[in-house]
Design an enzyme around this catalytic site. Structure first.
Site, PDB file in Angstrom:
ATOM      1  N   TYR A   1       0.959  -1.028   0.064  1.00  0.00           N
ATOM      2  CA  TYR A   1       0.074  -0.109  -0.043  1.00  0.00           C
ATOM      3  C   TYR A   1       0.925   1.110  -0.076  1.00  0.00           C
ATOM      4  CZ  TYR A   1      -4.763   2.045   0.617  1.00  0.00           C
ATOM      5  OH  TYR A   1      -5.846   2.874   0.265  1.00  0.00           O
ATOM      6  N   GLY A   2       2.053   1.137  -0.863  1.00  0.00           N
ATOM      7  CA  GLY A   2       2.935   2.206  -0.978  1.00  0.00           C
ATOM      8  C   GLY A   2       2.569   3.476  -1.955  1.00  0.00           C
TER       9      GLY A   2
ATOM     10  N   GLN B   1       1.851   2.809  -5.743  1.00  0.00           N
ATOM     11  CA  GLN B   1       1.044   2.322  -6.330  1.00  0.00           C
ATOM     12  C   GLN B   1      -0.419   1.631  -5.808  1.00  0.00           C
ATOM     13  OE1 GLN B   1       0.233   2.619  -9.800  1.00  0.00           O
ATOM     14  NE2 GLN B   1       2.283   3.509 -10.061  1.00  0.00           N
TER      15      GLN B   1
ATOM     16  N   HIS C   1       5.039  -3.452 -12.304  1.00  0.00           N
ATOM     17  CA  HIS C   1       6.197  -2.796 -12.716  1.00  0.00           C
ATOM     18  C   HIS C   1       6.923  -4.105 -13.158  1.00  0.00           C
ATOM     19  CE1 HIS C   1      10.308  -1.648 -11.615  1.00  0.00           C
ATOM     20  NE2 HIS C   1       9.771  -0.425 -12.107  1.00  0.00           N
TER      21      HIS C   1
END
Length: 191
Positions: free
Chosen positions: A60-61, A63, A148
Site C-alpha cells: 500500500y505504498g 501504487q 512494474h
C-alpha cells in the site's frame, strides 16, 4: 493450464480484434504502442470476466492506494495485504477494514491465501524479500499480477520465478499511483 478468466479475455480479444477493427495506437514519449482502450474492453466486460475473483493488492505504498481504491470503487472484489506500519495505518484511514466482519485488510500472507489474483505492488526490494511468502500461495489456477516489470523481467537475478500453472499479468500504468487515483476521481483515465 490457463485460468478461466484468461481464456475468457483471450476469446473476447480474439473475436473483437479479428473483426477488421484495429487496436488503438497511442504515442507515449515518441513511441507508438498498440493499446486496448476502455471502449474496446469496457468496464462492464471486465466486471463480468472477474466477477468471481478476489484481487489482493499486496503493498500500500506508491501504487497500492490508487489501484486498490479504483478497483474497489469500480465494483471489483478487492482486499489489501500490507505489513504493519505507517502504510497499514494509511490503508485503514482510506477505508480498508482490519479484523472482524467485512474485513478487507490483511497481512500479506493471509491476503495471498484468500486471493485468486495476487497483485504485487511492493517496491522491487520488498518483492524480493517477500517473494518466498507470496510464492507458497500461488496454487494452480491463481494469477500473479505486476504493475512494474523489473522483478519479473530480471527473474534470474531476483529469483522471482512464478510456477508454471499460474497466469502472469503485467499491466504497467503510465503514471504514478497518486496521479492515477486523482485522475480517476476526476472521471478521467490514462488512455
Amino acid at each position: 493450464m490457463p485460468c478461466r478468466r484468461y481464456l475468457e479475455m483471450i476469446n473476447y480479444f480474439y473475436i473483437h480484434f479479428n473483426s477488421k477493427k484495429k487496436m488503438a495506437v497511442m504515442n507515449f514519449g515518441g513511441v507508438d504502442e498498440n493499446v486496448v482502450t476502455r471502449e474496446e474492453f469496457p468496464l462492464e466486460k471486465a466486471r463480468e470476466v472477474l466477477k468471481d475473483e478476489v484481487i489482493a493488492v499486496i503493498g500500500y505504498g506508491v501504487q497500492g492506494p490508487g489501484q486498490s481504491l479504483n478497483l474497489r470503487d469500480n465494483g471489483f472484489n478487492v482486499i489489501v495485504g500490507q505489513r504493519p506500519g505507517k502504510t497499514y495505518d494509511k490503508a485503514v484511514a482510506d477505508g480498508w477494514v482490519p479484523g472482524g466482519m467485512g474485513e478487507t485488510l490483511f497481512g500479506i500472507e493471509e491476503a495471498c491465501e484468500k486471493a485468486t489474483i495476487i497483485q504485487v505492488l511492493l517496491s522491487d526490494a520488498a518483492q524480493i524479500e517477500c517473494w518466498p511468502r507470496i510464492k507458497k500461495y500461488l496454487t494452480p489456477g491463481k494469477a500473479l499480477y505486476f504493475s512494474h516489470g523489473f522483478a519479473i523481467t530480471y527473474k534470474e537475478r531476483t529469483n522471482i520465478i512464478p510456477p508454471a500453472d499460474v497466469d502472469v499479468i503485467l499491466i504497467a500504468p503510465k503514471g504514478s499511483g497518486t496521479s492515477l487515483r486523482r485522475m480517476f476521481l476526476q472521471g478521467r483515465g490514462l488512455n
